[in-house]
Design an enzyme around this catalytic site. Structure first.
Site, PDB file in Angstrom:
ATOM      1  N   LYS A 160      42.910  35.133  52.268  1.00 42.93           N
ATOM      2  CA  LYS A 160      42.433  35.407  53.400  1.00 42.93           C
ATOM      3  C   LYS A 160      43.641  35.595  54.868  1.00 42.93           C
ATOM      4  CE  LYS A 160      38.555  34.778  53.384  1.00 42.93           C
ATOM      5  NZ  LYS A 160      37.436  35.646  53.394  1.00 42.93           N
TER       6      LYS A 160
ATOM      7  N   LEU B 162      36.601  37.811  61.964  1.00 36.93           N
ATOM      8  CA  LEU B 162      37.409  37.957  60.994  1.00 36.93           C
ATOM      9  C   LEU B 162      38.225  39.528  61.570  1.00 36.93           C
ATOM     10  CD1 LEU B 162      36.054  38.450  57.851  1.00 36.93           C
ATOM     11  CD2 LEU B 162      37.946  36.160  58.031  1.00 36.93           C
TER      12      LEU B 162
ATOM     13  N   ASN C 224      41.934  37.509  61.540  1.00 35.15           N
ATOM     14  CA  ASN C 224      41.675  39.143  60.234  1.00 35.15           C
ATOM     15  C   ASN C 224      42.086  38.886  59.318  1.00 35.15           C
ATOM     16  OD1 ASN C 224      42.990  41.095  60.723  1.00 35.15           O
ATOM     17  ND2 ASN C 224      44.066  40.433  62.631  1.00 35.15           N
ATOM     18  N   CYS C 225      40.739  39.426  58.362  1.00 34.85           N
ATOM     19  CA  CYS C 225      41.241  39.744  57.524  1.00 34.85           C
ATOM     20  C   CYS C 225      41.219  41.342  56.954  1.00 34.85           C
ATOM     21  CB  CYS C 225      40.284  39.308  56.860  1.00 34.85           C
ATOM     22  SG  CYS C 225      41.379  37.729  55.764  1.00 34.85           S
ATOM     23  N   VAL C 226      40.680  42.455  57.891  1.00 34.76           N
ATOM     24  CA  VAL C 226      40.418  43.277  57.673  1.00 34.76           C
ATOM     25  C   VAL C 226      41.061  44.282  58.346  1.00 34.76           C
ATOM     26  CG1 VAL C 226      38.336  43.829  59.518  1.00 34.76           C
ATOM     27  CG2 VAL C 226      38.282  44.813  57.218  1.00 34.76           C
TER      28      VAL C 226
END
Lengths: 428, 350
Positions: free
Chosen positions: A63, A209, A241-243
């Protein structure tokens, strides 16, 4: 504003019954950390593990990555506005467990996660194969909605970093870095002939995210804001955020923002580094117009000669990047852009979702769809099967023998658009 | 059986030693021997590979009878099954260059084997095959043969053995347009600051990413009578039937899907959800019609505001999907929609 970063070089992490640093070995009180995190009653259980550079260990799905630190002078410890009361970041002395990182692991909503390989081919593509990683795998109680779940994991990672950071409180650092830049008037008086340079840091601010927080404020809600570079180096900005994993700016990368560090190195020599403009990336066209206008307005107001612009993510933010570029260049402000490319798995596609003739100075940090093949891990922290659904993976990417393939998309920090890593694209 | 890799070679009538302009009309032929430059080429393969035969065709004949020539050439290649195909070098000879290019492209597309040729940078054949072939850059006349053949042979050996190909500068080929990811010594931020300093000092600098040139698509004519029109629904927002039966990727899509919605009034949860990894999925998963509004289209159909909703809805994931894949998907979906008699498309993105 003057900030001292005291780096304590970490050469190993061990789990034990106290939290301390001795001769570069960080020992973490495992049960104490778990108890600390479970003070949040929404956390059901926590698994702690360690991954060291060179070990045949894969961490998935990742994450966030956070650097453990402790504030020993000036300001407040922790992450002001998030885990601590609001306070000014960027002043005093912060001690850093340099070479260590907290890595949060765990499913939230399925798709937006990353992978870190600590050895071999996979390790080459992520900067976090070089850190001693303390992994924190968090499970929440039933009935938590996705937005709350994300918040719990995000805060737990920060709390873990804060808990571990305490180990550096009374340790003499191996190296002390001093970051000092005065007001724009003072610096301009000192360096009247040096070109005035700003750093515009674009941040993903697009929902679950996909958010970034400054002093705990969700940057979705702000107009572009000017920060002293020290504030970001001193934990004022955190990632929510993770993207995509490849080009998200993890909290660790905010704390060690490489554009800020490399501009700082030239301050007073070749340039007058005047500060950072934090620019949110909106999903709406109106938002993109507003932010690009406002960013350029701030640059003009500060009399900038040049702006380095870094993107976060790809696709629609390509338009924000190029809008800022076009408007700066039209105002006579020179730009250098940093972005990655979506050139397809074969690398034969055009790389951006938008284009501008004004973008003449662009640094490429790699093709997000470049496919890598990595050997089976001896140990997986997290869940190896996640590769089937995470961005940059696909169903069938994990072979039966444990070999897997993925696009750089899935590898944390691989195509970092703040230029944190060493990947680029060349025309072949 | 020899363990050498097998090369099939192509030359025109001149390099095939049949004759000059007066023989440019000769039909294609195949000889199980090395002819002209194929001899020098093979000697540079260091006994690792061999030329198993030479195809020869007149330049005029090829350009005036493309289909027949290609069909002859392809038949020979399929029968001989070489590991690699080499043509030319054509230098700046236009008709010869076009023949080499057309054949190289056809071989690469149909056989999937590596193809190598050589051309001068201004040869009109170059654009036809630069993506598919490794085109060694040559001088504009046959005087450059001695320099071209070793480079062509060197890259042929690497391709045949599956070795990594170096940069265009190292190998001497004309860049194919491929964006290759590499690990370099300096991190990106340092390269950016160095580029900035050069720019500020007025020194020369080189961008790492020349800006793409976009195709402009003419919009179709307006629909005159919506009440008679068939409207299709298409999204890049990743809405798929639950379970994602076609395994459409969450980012960097390699495919698209189509699903029969003729019997539905809406794309309800939990029958549908999003597989898209690039936005907050919570609200789309609650009501997938928020991303792909089949519900409203069906209402319009019932009211007679539009004629009909197309039986199939089309979907893929937009995030991180290359423009080349998007163009391919668009062309394929567009063809289906046209064949289905669709008059207009509601295309939603996220």
């Amino acid at each position: 504003m003057k900030l001292e970063i005291g780096r304590i070089f970490i050469k190993d992490i061990q789990l034990g019954s106290e939290t301390s640093v001795k001769s570069g070995v960080l020992t973490v009180d495992e049960s104490g950390l778990i108890a600390k995190l479970k003070e949040d009653e929404r956390i059901k259980d926590v698994k702690i593990d360690v991954a060291r550079p060179g070990e045949k260990v894969r961490i998935i799905p990742v994450k966030d990555v956070i650097e453990p630190r402790v504030k020993i002078e000036g300001g407040l410890n922790g992450f002001p506005g998030v885990t601590a009361k609001p306070a000014q970041c960027g002043e005093g002395r912060t001690q850093v467990l340099y070479g260590a990182a907290v890595v949060t692991v765990g499913d939230i909503v399925g798709f937006q996660e990353g992978v870190i390989d600590m050895w071999g081919e996979g390790a080459k593509w992520t900067p976090f194969s070089q850190t001693y990683n303390l992994t924190v795998d968090i499970n929440v109680i039933d009935g938590i909605d996705p937005h709350t779940h994300e918040e719990i994991v995000r805060i737990a990672g920060l709390r873990a970093a804060e808990f571990i950071g305490q180990a550096g409180k009374d340790v003499t650092p191996d190296e002390v870095l001093t970051f000092e830049i005065g007001s724009v008037f003072e610096e301009t008086a000192k360096y009247p002939n040096l070109p005035k340079v700003l750093y515009a840091e674009m941040m993903i601010t697009q929902g679950l995210l996909h958010d970034t927080y400054i002093y705990g404020v969700n940057a979705q809600t702000i107009l572009p804001a000017v920060l002293h570079p020290n504030e970001e180096l001193d934990s004022a900005v955190i990632s929510g955020n993770c993207v995509a994993a490849c080009d998200k700016i993890t909290t660790y990368q905010h704390q060690n923002n490489s554009v800020i560090l490399d501009l700082y190195a030239e301050h007073g020599k070749e340039i007058n580094f005047m500060g950072c403009i934090m620019a949110p990336e909106h999903t709406t066209l109106a938002g993109k117009f507003r932010v690009s206008d406002y960013t350029v307005k701030l640059a003009k107001l500060l009399g900038a000669d040049a702006v380095v612009v870094s993107e976060e993510g790809y696709g629609n933010p390509d338009s924000d990047l190029l809008m800022i570029c076009k408007k700066c260049e039209k105002a006579g402000i020179k730009t250098v852009l940093i972005t990655d490319e979506c050139a397809g798995r074969d690398g034969m596609s055009q790389p951006l979702a938008d284009t501008a003739v004004e973008a003449v100075a662009v640094v490429s940090t790699g093709n997000v769809s470049h496919v890598i093949t990595v050997e089976p891990a001896e140990k997986v922290i997290g869940k190896a099967e996640s590769i089937a659904v995470l961005a940059g993976g696909w169903d069938g990417a994990l072979a039966e023998d444990g070999t897997f393939q993925c696009e750089l998309n899935a590898v944390i920090g691989s195509t970092s658009e703040i230029g944190f890593h060493n990947v680029t694209c060349r025309l072949y | 059986m020899s363990d050498k890799f097998k090369v099939l070679y192509y030359v025109n009538q001149f390099f095939g030693q049949i004759g000059g302009e007066d023989k440019a009309g000769i039909e294609p032929e195949f000889r199980k021997e090395k002819v002209g430059p194929a001899i020098g080429f093979e000697s540079k393969l260091k006994s690792e590979g061999e030329v198993i035969g030479t195809l020869i065709c007149g330049d005029n004949y090829f350009n005036e009878h493309k289909e027949e020539s290609l069909s002859f050439v392809m038949d020979v290649i399929k029968k001989e099954a070489p590991d690699i195909f080499v043509a030319g070098p054509a230098f700046n000879a236009g008709r010869y260059g076009v023949a080499c290019a057309e054949i190289c492209k056809a071989v690469a597309d149909e056989m999937g084997i590596p193809v190598v040729t050589g051309m001068y940078i201004e040869n009109p054949g170059l654009d036809t095959c630069r993506k598919e072939a490794y085109v060694i850059e040559t001088s504009d006349s046959a005087g450059g043969m001695r320099k071209a053949l070793p480079s062509m042979a060197k890259i042929t050996c690497k391709l045949a053995k599956g070795l990594e190909i170096g940069s265009p500068e190292e190998e001497g080929f004309i860049a194919r347009g491929m964006r290759k990811s590499l690990i370099v010594e300096k991190r990106g931020s340092l390269r950016a600051v160095e580029m900035l300093l050069k720019r500020l000092k007025g020194e020369e600098f080189e961008t790492e990413m020349p800006m793409p040139v976009f195709n402009i698509v003419e919009p179709a004519a307006a629909i005159k009578d919506l009440s008679k029109a068939t409207i299709a629904l298409c999204t890049s927002g990743g809405i798929v039937p639950a379970g994602n039966p076609d395994h459409i990727q969450s980012a960097s899509a390699q495919k698209w899907g189509k699903y029969d919605v003729s019997g539905r009034d809406a794309l309800n949860a939990p029958d549908f959800y999003t597989t898209h990894g690039g936005y907050d999925p919570v609200y789309a998963n609650e009501i997938p019609d928020r991303v792909a509004p089949l519900d409203i289209l069906k209402e319009f159909e019932k009211e007679g505001y539009i004629g009909k909703v197309n039986n199939y809805f089309y979907t893929t994931t937009g995030t991180g999907t290359s423009v080349a894949n998007a163009v391919k998907f668009g062309t394929e979906i567009g063809k289906e929609l046209k064949e289905a008699g669709v008059d207009g498309v509601i295309l939603t993105s996220t």
